[in-house]
Design a protein around this motif. Structure first.
Motif, PDB file in Angstrom:
ATOM      1  N   SER A   3      -5.696 -13.401 -26.345  1.00  0.00           N
ATOM      2  CA  SER A   3      -6.225 -12.924 -27.623  1.00  0.00           C
ATOM      3  C   SER A   3      -5.841 -13.873 -28.753  1.00  0.00           C
ATOM      4  CB  SER A   3      -5.702 -11.520 -27.910  1.00  0.00           C
ATOM      5  OG  SER A   3      -6.136 -11.075 -29.175  1.00  0.00           O
ATOM      6  N   THR A   4      -4.574 -14.283 -28.777  1.00  0.00           N
ATOM      7  CA  THR A   4      -4.086 -15.197 -29.814  1.00  0.00           C
ATOM      8  C   THR A   4      -4.771 -16.552 -29.710  1.00  0.00           C
ATOM      9  OG1 THR A   4      -1.923 -14.102 -29.811  1.00  0.00           O
ATOM     10  CG2 THR A   4      -2.027 -16.305 -30.766  1.00  0.00           C
ATOM     11  N   GLY A   5      -4.996 -17.004 -28.483  1.00  0.00           N
ATOM     12  CA  GLY A   5      -5.645 -18.293 -28.286  1.00  0.00           C
ATOM     13  C   GLY A   5      -7.058 -18.322 -28.853  1.00  0.00           C
ATOM     14  N   TYR A   6      -7.828 -17.285 -28.592  1.00  0.00           N
ATOM     15  CA  TYR A   6      -9.189 -17.231 -29.122  1.00  0.00           C
ATOM     16  C   TYR A   6      -9.187 -17.065 -30.645  1.00  0.00           C
ATOM     17  CZ  TYR A   6     -11.430 -17.206 -24.558  1.00  0.00           C
ATOM     18  OH  TYR A   6     -11.894 -17.576 -23.308  1.00  0.00           O
ATOM     19  N   ALA A   7      -8.214 -16.336 -31.173  1.00  0.00           N
ATOM     20  CA  ALA A   7      -8.098 -16.187 -32.629  1.00  0.00           C
ATOM     21  C   ALA A   7      -7.831 -17.542 -33.278  1.00  0.00           C
ATOM     22  CB  ALA A   7      -6.980 -15.206 -32.958  1.00  0.00           C
ATOM     23  N   GLU A   8      -6.996 -18.340 -32.642  1.00  0.00           N
ATOM     24  CA  GLU A   8      -6.695 -19.665 -33.178  1.00  0.00           C
ATOM     25  C   GLU A   8      -7.920 -20.572 -33.118  1.00  0.00           C
ATOM     26  OE1 GLU A   8      -4.275 -22.345 -35.138  1.00  0.00           O
ATOM     27  OE2 GLU A   8      -4.045 -20.196 -34.749  1.00  0.00           O
ATOM     28  N   MET A   9      -8.680 -20.480 -32.039  1.00  0.00           N
ATOM     29  CA  MET A   9      -9.920 -21.252 -31.934  1.00  0.00           C
ATOM     30  C   MET A   9     -10.877 -20.886 -33.061  1.00  0.00           C
ATOM     31  SD  MET A   9     -10.674 -21.184 -27.811  1.00  0.00           S
ATOM     32  CE  MET A   9     -12.322 -21.869 -28.039  1.00  0.00           C
ATOM     33  N   LEU A  10     -10.946 -19.602 -33.363  1.00  0.00           N
ATOM     34  CA  LEU A  10     -11.836 -19.137 -34.435  1.00  0.00           C
ATOM     35  C   LEU A  10     -11.385 -19.687 -35.782  1.00  0.00           C
ATOM     36  CD1 LEU A  10     -14.162 -17.423 -35.451  1.00  0.00           C
ATOM     37  CD2 LEU A  10     -12.662 -15.400 -35.333  1.00  0.00           C
ATOM     38  N   ARG A  11     -10.079 -19.657 -36.049  1.00  0.00           N
ATOM     39  CA  ARG A  11      -9.552 -20.142 -37.332  1.00  0.00           C
ATOM     40  C   ARG A  11      -9.781 -21.647 -37.506  1.00  0.00           C
ATOM     41  NH1 ARG A  11      -5.109 -16.683 -35.906  1.00  0.00           N
ATOM     42  NH2 ARG A  11      -5.049 -14.831 -37.255  1.00  0.00           N
ATOM     43  N   ILE A  12      -9.571 -22.398 -36.437  1.00  0.00           N
ATOM     44  CA  ILE A  12      -9.697 -23.856 -36.520  1.00  0.00           C
ATOM     45  C   ILE A  12     -11.148 -24.291 -36.700  1.00  0.00           C
ATOM     46  CG2 ILE A  12      -9.431 -26.009 -35.214  1.00  0.00           C
ATOM     47  CD1 ILE A  12      -6.927 -24.764 -33.941  1.00  0.00           C
ATOM     48  N   ASN A  13     -12.043 -23.701 -35.918  1.00  0.00           N
ATOM     49  CA  ASN A  13     -13.437 -24.149 -35.908  1.00  0.00           C
ATOM     50  C   ASN A  13     -14.303 -23.508 -36.984  1.00  0.00           C
ATOM     51  OD1 ASN A  13     -13.785 -25.925 -33.341  1.00  0.00           O
ATOM     52  ND2 ASN A  13     -12.570 -24.188 -32.628  1.00  0.00           N
ATOM     53  N   PHE A  14     -13.918 -22.302 -37.421  1.00  0.00           N
ATOM     54  CA  PHE A  14     -14.736 -21.596 -38.418  1.00  0.00           C
ATOM     55  C   PHE A  14     -13.829 -20.968 -39.481  1.00  0.00           C
ATOM     56  CE2 PHE A  14     -16.776 -21.433 -34.241  1.00  0.00           C
ATOM     57  CZ  PHE A  14     -18.006 -22.021 -34.507  1.00  0.00           C
ATOM     58  N   PRO A  15     -13.126 -21.812 -40.240  1.00  0.00           N
ATOM     59  CA  PRO A  15     -12.128 -21.279 -41.181  1.00  0.00           C
ATOM     60  C   PRO A  15     -12.702 -20.368 -42.266  1.00  0.00           C
ATOM     61  CG  PRO A  15     -12.557 -23.612 -41.573  1.00  0.00           C
ATOM     62  CD  PRO A  15     -13.224 -23.264 -40.287  1.00  0.00           C
ATOM     63  N   ASP A  16     -13.933 -20.575 -42.657  1.00  0.00           N
ATOM     64  CA  ASP A  16     -14.518 -19.794 -43.748  1.00  0.00           C
ATOM     65  C   ASP A  16     -15.523 -18.747 -43.277  1.00  0.00           C
ATOM     66  OD1 ASP A  16     -13.090 -21.382 -45.635  1.00  0.00           O
ATOM     67  OD2 ASP A  16     -14.650 -22.933 -45.459  1.00  0.00           O
ATOM     68  N   ASN A  17     -15.618 -18.565 -41.975  1.00  0.00           N
ATOM     69  CA  ASN A  17     -16.612 -17.638 -41.439  1.00  0.00           C
ATOM     70  C   ASN A  17     -16.188 -16.185 -41.670  1.00  0.00           C
ATOM     71  OD1 ASN A  17     -17.920 -16.041 -38.940  1.00  0.00           O
ATOM     72  ND2 ASN A  17     -19.160 -17.856 -39.395  1.00  0.00           N
ATOM     73  N   GLU A  18     -17.181 -15.314 -41.788  1.00  0.00           N
ATOM     74  CA  GLU A  18     -16.897 -13.890 -42.020  1.00  0.00           C
ATOM     75  C   GLU A  18     -16.093 -13.273 -40.887  1.00  0.00           C
ATOM     76  OE1 GLU A  18     -20.261 -11.160 -41.579  1.00  0.00           O
ATOM     77  OE2 GLU A  18     -21.490 -12.875 -40.974  1.00  0.00           O
ATOM     78  N   TRP A  19     -16.308 -13.769 -39.648  1.00  0.00           N
ATOM     79  CA  TRP A  19     -15.566 -13.218 -38.517  1.00  0.00           C
ATOM     80  C   TRP A  19     -14.100 -13.666 -38.543  1.00  0.00           C
ATOM     81  CZ3 TRP A  19     -17.460  -9.242 -36.072  1.00  0.00           C
ATOM     82  CH2 TRP A  19     -18.840  -9.049 -36.072  1.00  0.00           C
ATOM     83  N   THR A  20     -13.864 -14.829 -39.092  1.00  0.00           N
ATOM     84  CA  THR A  20     -12.487 -15.288 -39.253  1.00  0.00           C
ATOM     85  C   THR A  20     -11.739 -14.402 -40.235  1.00  0.00           C
ATOM     86  OG1 THR A  20     -13.287 -17.548 -38.886  1.00  0.00           O
ATOM     87  CG2 THR A  20     -11.034 -17.300 -39.725  1.00  0.00           C
ATOM     88  N   GLN A  21     -12.431 -13.958 -41.263  1.00  0.00           N
ATOM     89  CA  GLN A  21     -11.795 -13.093 -42.273  1.00  0.00           C
ATOM     90  C   GLN A  21     -11.409 -11.731 -41.704  1.00  0.00           C
ATOM     91  OE1 GLN A  21     -11.187 -14.782 -45.044  1.00  0.00           O
ATOM     92  NE2 GLN A  21     -12.398 -16.440 -44.133  1.00  0.00           N
TER      93      GLN A  21
END
Length: 239
Positions: free
Chosen positions: A218-236
Motif C-alpha cells: 500500500s505504501t509503495g503504490y502511494a509513493e508511486m502516486l506522489r512521485i509521478n502525479f504530485p498535483d493530481n486530485e487522487w494524490t490529494q
C-alpha cells in the motif's frame, strides 16, 4: 426427316437459351465502373458498393480489381454498413496484402470498429478490435498519412478500455473481491500508463492492499502516486 431434325434442334436451342445455363455476355469493366461511380456520386452508397464489388468479382485479374475493393469498402463505410466494410476489407487484405492501399484499408477497418464503440459500461469488444487494428497500422506504416490521426485514436481507445477496467475494479472493491480488483488495477498500471486512469488505479491499489493487510505494498503504490502525479486530485486523497 431433315425438317424434323432442324425443328428439334431449334426447340433444344430455345430451351437452352431460356434455362439456367444461358450464356450471359461479359459486361465491360469500364461500364461497371462508370455505373459504380455514378451511384457513388449520387450518394447511393449501398448500390455503389455492390457495383464496385461486382467489378472485382467479374474482373479479378484486372489491375483495377484492388481499387474496386477499396471503393466498395469505402462506399459501405459511407453507408454506415460497418459489417460489410469489414468483410470487404478482409477480402482485400487476403488477396492484395502487398498493395499500396493497405495502410488506408487498415485505417478503414479500424474506423469501422471505432465507430461502433459503446459506452464505458459495456463489453469493449469493438474497442479492442479497433485498438489492435490501429496499432498494427502504426507499427507497420509509421509514415503513412493516417498515422498521426491513428495515434490520437489509440490514446482515446486506451483511455476507454482503462475506464472499462476501472469500472469493473470499483465494482469488485465494493464486493470486497480484492484479488480480482488488484489484478485489474495492476493491468491499468502495466498496460495503460499513459491514460487518465493511472492516478486513480494507483490510489485504489493503496486502498486494496491496505484492506487485505499488506501495508508495505500500500505504501509503495502511494509513493508511486506522489512521485509521478504530485498535483493530481487522487494524490490529494492520500492520508
Amino acid at each position: 426427316m431433315i425438317k424434323r431434325v432442324l425443328l428439334l434442334f431449334a426447340v433444344c436451342f430455345s430451351l437452352f437459351a431460356c434455362g439456367g445455363d444461358k450464356i450471359v455476355p461479359e459486361v465491360p469493366l469500364t461500364e461497371i465502373y462508370n455505373e459504380a461511380y455514378r451511384q457513388f456520386n449520387r450518394r447511393n452508397y449501398s448500390q455503389a458498393s455492390e457495383e464496385f464489388q461486382n467489378a472485382e468479382r467479374t474482373h479479378p485479374a484486372s489491375p483495377w480489381a484492388a481499387d474496386a475493393l477499396v471503393m466498395a469498402a469505402y462506399s459501405a463505410y459511407m453507408d454506415d454498413d460497418f459489417a460489410n466494410t469489414l468483410i470487404i476489407t478482409d477480402r482485400f487484405m487476403r488477396f492484395h496484402p502487398g498493395h499500396g492501399d493497405v495502410p488506408y484499408v487498415l485505417y478503414l477497418r479500424g474506423m469501422s470498429y471505432y465507430r461502433q464503440v459503446s459506452d464505458v459500461r459495456r463489453e469493449p469488444g469493438m474497442s479492442a478490435h479497433a485498438l489492435n487494428t490501429f496499432q498494427q497500422l502504426v507499427e507497420r506504416f509509421p509514415n503513412s498519412p493516417y498515422t498521426e490521426n491513428t495515434r490520437n485514436k489509440i490514446l482515446i481507445l486506451k483511455n476507454y478500455i482503462a475506464g472499462k477496467i476501472m469500472y469493473s475494479a470499483r465494482r469488485d472493491m465494493a464486493r470486497q473481491n480484492w484479488p480480482s480488483a488488484i489484478e485489474q488495477l495492476q493491468s491499468i498500471i502495466i498496460g495503460a500508463q499513459e491514460t487518465v486512469m493511472t492516478p486513480e488505479a494507483l490510489y485504489r491499489l493503496t486502498e486494496t492492499y491496505k484492506a487485505i493487510g499488506i501495508p508495505e505494498q500500500s505504501t509503495g503504490y502511494a509513493e508511486m502516486l506522489r512521485i509521478n502525479f504530485p498535483d493530481n486530485e487522487w494524490t490529494q486523497k492520500l492520508k
